[in-house]
Write a protein that holds these residues in place. Structure first.
Motif, PDB file in Angstrom:
ATOM      1  N   MET A  35      -8.886   4.936  -7.448  1.00 41.14           N
ATOM      2  CA  MET A  35      -8.094   5.935  -6.881  1.00 41.14           C
ATOM      3  C   MET A  35      -6.559   5.744  -7.799  1.00 41.14           C
ATOM      4  O   MET A  35      -6.433   4.856  -8.536  1.00 41.14           O
ATOM      5  CB  MET A  35      -7.408   5.557  -5.430  1.00 41.14           C
ATOM      6  N   TYR A  36      -5.703   6.650  -7.906  1.00 36.74           N
ATOM      7  CA  TYR A  36      -4.432   7.185  -7.997  1.00 36.74           C
ATOM      8  C   TYR A  36      -3.691   6.284  -8.075  1.00 36.74           C
ATOM      9  O   TYR A  36      -2.944   6.438  -6.366  1.00 36.74           O
ATOM     10  CB  TYR A  36      -4.841   8.027  -9.050  1.00 36.74           C
ATOM     11  N   LEU A  37      -3.090   6.190  -9.026  1.00 37.05           N
ATOM     12  CA  LEU A  37      -1.073   5.525  -8.309  1.00 37.05           C
ATOM     13  C   LEU A  37      -0.322   6.259  -7.590  1.00 37.05           C
ATOM     14  O   LEU A  37       0.785   6.559  -6.973  1.00 37.05           O
ATOM     15  CB  LEU A  37      -0.675   4.356 -10.157  1.00 37.05           C
ATOM     16  N   LYS A  38      -0.433   7.757  -8.543  1.00 43.07           N
ATOM     17  CA  LYS A  38       0.316   8.902  -7.631  1.00 43.07           C
ATOM     18  C   LYS A  38       0.256   8.435  -6.491  1.00 43.07           C
ATOM     19  O   LYS A  38       0.338   9.673  -5.346  1.00 43.07           O
ATOM     20  CB  LYS A  38       0.026  10.221  -8.398  1.00 43.07           C
ATOM     21  N   HIS A  39      -1.408   8.837  -5.554  1.00 43.75           N
ATOM     22  CA  HIS A  39      -1.512   8.807  -4.809  1.00 43.75           C
ATOM     23  C   HIS A  39      -1.041   7.919  -3.514  1.00 43.75           C
ATOM     24  O   HIS A  39      -0.729   8.514  -2.619  1.00 43.75           O
ATOM     25  CB  HIS A  39      -3.175   8.167  -4.367  1.00 43.75           C
ATOM     26  N   LEU A  40      -0.615   6.822  -3.546  1.00 43.33           N
ATOM     27  CA  LEU A  40       0.751   5.160  -3.399  1.00 43.33           C
ATOM     28  C   LEU A  40       1.272   6.551  -3.086  1.00 43.33           C
ATOM     29  O   LEU A  40       2.305   5.846  -2.670  1.00 43.33           O
ATOM     30  CB  LEU A  40       0.408   4.677  -3.649  1.00 43.33           C
ATOM     31  N   GLU A  41       2.051   6.902  -4.227  1.00 40.10           N
ATOM     32  CA  GLU A  41       3.600   7.691  -4.502  1.00 40.10           C
ATOM     33  C   GLU A  41       3.232   8.522  -3.994  1.00 40.10           C
ATOM     34  O   GLU A  41       5.088   8.772  -3.606  1.00 40.10           O
ATOM     35  CB  GLU A  41       4.175   7.911  -5.755  1.00 40.10           C
ATOM     36  N   PHE A  42       2.227   9.330  -3.858  1.00 37.45           N
ATOM     37  CA  PHE A  42       2.628  10.641  -2.498  1.00 37.45           C
ATOM     38  C   PHE A  42       2.460  10.268  -1.321  1.00 37.45           C
ATOM     39  O   PHE A  42       2.213  10.520  -0.272  1.00 37.45           O
ATOM     40  CB  PHE A  42       2.132  11.970  -2.573  1.00 37.45           C
ATOM     41  N   GLY A  43       2.504   8.768  -0.403  1.00 33.47           N
ATOM     42  CA  GLY A  43       2.308   8.674   0.975  1.00 33.47           C
ATOM     43  C   GLY A  43       1.103   7.276   1.126  1.00 33.47           C
ATOM     44  O   GLY A  43       0.642   7.294   2.411  1.00 33.47           O
ATOM     45  N   LEU A  44      -0.195   7.984   0.489  1.00 32.91           N
ATOM     46  CA  LEU A  44      -1.145   7.300   0.805  1.00 32.91           C
ATOM     47  C   LEU A  44      -0.948   5.862   1.043  1.00 32.91           C
ATOM     48  O   LEU A  44      -0.388   4.981   0.069  1.00 32.91           O
ATOM     49  CB  LEU A  44      -2.863   7.565   0.191  1.00 32.91           C
TER      50      LEU A  44
ATOM     51  N   PHE B 190      -2.628   1.730   2.883  1.00 29.60           N
ATOM     52  CA  PHE B 190      -4.138   1.499   3.450  1.00 29.60           C
ATOM     53  C   PHE B 190      -3.860   0.470   4.859  1.00 29.60           C
ATOM     54  O   PHE B 190      -2.292  -0.599   4.593  1.00 29.60           O
ATOM     55  CB  PHE B 190      -4.637   0.155   2.862  1.00 29.60           C
ATOM     56  N   PRO B 191      -4.151   0.305   5.853  1.00 29.66           N
ATOM     57  CA  PRO B 191      -5.582   1.008   6.172  1.00 29.66           C
ATOM     58  C   PRO B 191      -4.928   2.400   5.952  1.00 29.66           C
ATOM     59  O   PRO B 191      -4.309   2.878   7.178  1.00 29.66           O
ATOM     60  CB  PRO B 191      -6.103   0.555   7.180  1.00 29.66           C
ATOM     61  N   LEU B 192      -5.756   3.029   6.570  1.00 29.27           N
ATOM     62  CA  LEU B 192      -5.670   4.609   6.609  1.00 29.27           C
ATOM     63  C   LEU B 192      -5.345   4.802   7.867  1.00 29.27           C
ATOM     64  O   LEU B 192      -6.074   5.099   9.342  1.00 29.27           O
ATOM     65  CB  LEU B 192      -7.239   5.653   5.944  1.00 29.27           C
TER      66      LEU B 192
ATOM     67  N   VAL C  59     -10.047  -0.164  -6.101  1.00 32.74           N
ATOM     68  CA  VAL C  59      -9.899  -0.483  -4.417  1.00 32.74           C
ATOM     69  C   VAL C  59     -11.148  -0.670  -4.588  1.00 32.74           C
ATOM     70  O   VAL C  59     -12.378  -0.486  -4.609  1.00 32.74           O
ATOM     71  CB  VAL C  59      -8.327   0.617  -4.253  1.00 32.74           C
ATOM     72  N   SER C  60     -11.095  -2.058  -3.749  1.00 29.58           N
ATOM     73  CA  SER C  60     -12.417  -2.596  -3.162  1.00 29.58           C
ATOM     74  C   SER C  60     -12.680  -2.404  -1.473  1.00 29.58           C
ATOM     75  O   SER C  60     -11.382  -1.934  -1.383  1.00 29.58           O
ATOM     76  CB  SER C  60     -12.529  -4.137  -2.789  1.00 29.58           C
ATOM     77  N   VAL C  61     -13.882  -1.212  -1.313  1.00 30.48           N
ATOM     78  CA  VAL C  61     -13.551  -1.005   0.576  1.00 30.48           C
ATOM     79  C   VAL C  61     -14.574  -1.453   0.941  1.00 30.48           C
ATOM     80  O   VAL C  61     -15.815  -2.200   0.555  1.00 30.48           O
ATOM     81  CB  VAL C  61     -13.887   0.867   0.292  1.00 30.48           C
ATOM     82  N   PRO C  62     -14.731  -1.971   2.172  1.00 27.37           N
ATOM     83  CA  PRO C  62     -15.541  -2.781   3.108  1.00 27.37           C
ATOM     84  C   PRO C  62     -16.437  -1.770   2.876  1.00 27.37           C
ATOM     85  O   PRO C  62     -16.843  -0.761   3.229  1.00 27.37           O
ATOM     86  CB  PRO C  62     -14.778  -2.787   4.450  1.00 27.37           C
ATOM     87  N   SER C  63     -17.408  -2.691   3.813  1.00 31.71           N
ATOM     88  CA  SER C  63     -19.312  -1.841   3.735  1.00 31.71           C
ATOM     89  C   SER C  63     -19.022  -0.676   5.106  1.00 31.71           C
ATOM     90  O   SER C  63     -20.159   0.405   4.495  1.00 31.71           O
ATOM     91  CB  SER C  63     -20.409  -2.674   4.227  1.00 31.71           C
TER      92      SER C  63
END
Length: 191
Positions: free
Chosen positions: A1-10, A12-14, A102-106
């Motif tokens: 994923m991109y850092l901009k995603h976090l800067e724009f409010g994304l 975790f957990p979703l 980013v590691s994601v759960p199974s």
């Protein structure tokens, strides 16, 4: 994923509503342009703050998913006559240069691999511009969903906002994401 995603409010957990919208798109996060994340976060936050249900149906009625060949990614466009994100973003420069793994759960419910096609679930509701999907959608909305869609309508005379929308640069701050429960750890006082 991109850092901009976090800067724009994304975060975790979703948040459940954000996850439902992303699931409907069926696009890997790494394929979604940051402006799309920004629109999703702004839409969900505004709905939650005002007491509206930020359902996938309402999001579908207000947005279309399209593939940008220039950026080689999927993006979200707001339907003509509506605004769900303020102020409008002119461009995002060099966003692909800053990324993280980013590691994601199974049991992760969202796609993790690049896709060239998506589920025909987020369809354009207005005229399709170059590079946009050419699918149509007739969304059956409940009365409360129709009222939510109406809230985001622009004035036809001036193309300006008819109702209040918060500036995105404010709502992506932790305290405001927390205020509507979009950052679960903060909402229960863990951070």
């Amino acid at each position: 994923m991109y850092l901009k995603h976090l800067e724009f409010g994304l975060r975790f957990p979703l948040n459940t509503e954000v996850k439902n919208i992303l699931k409907a798109m069926n696009v890997a996060l790494c394929q979604l342009h940051p402006s799309g994340i920004r629109k999703i976060i702004s839409f969900v936050w505004t709905c939650k703050y005002l007491g509206f249900d930020p359902s996938v149906n309402v999001f579908r009625a207000l947005h279309m998913l399209y593939y940008s060949t220039k950026e080689d990614c999927w993006s979200v466009k707001t339907s003509a006559g509506y605004t769900t994100c303020y102020p409008k973003l002119d461009s995002v420069k060099n966003w692909k240069k800053r990324f993280l793994f980013v590691s994601v759960p199974s049991d992760w419910e969202l796609p993790i691999h690049f896709r060239k096609s998506v589920r025909k679930r987020l369809e354009p509701v207005d005229e399709v511009k170059r590079g946009a999907c050419s699918r149509t959608l007739s969304v059956m909305l409940s009365q409360s969903e129709k009222e939510t869609v109406e809230y985001f309508k622009k004035s036809t005379e001036s193309e300006s906002l008819m109702n209040w929308l918060p500036p995105v640069q404010v709502i992506v701050q932790y305290k405001y994401l927390c205020q509507v429960g979009m950052v679960p750890a903060l909402s229960v006082g863990m951070l």
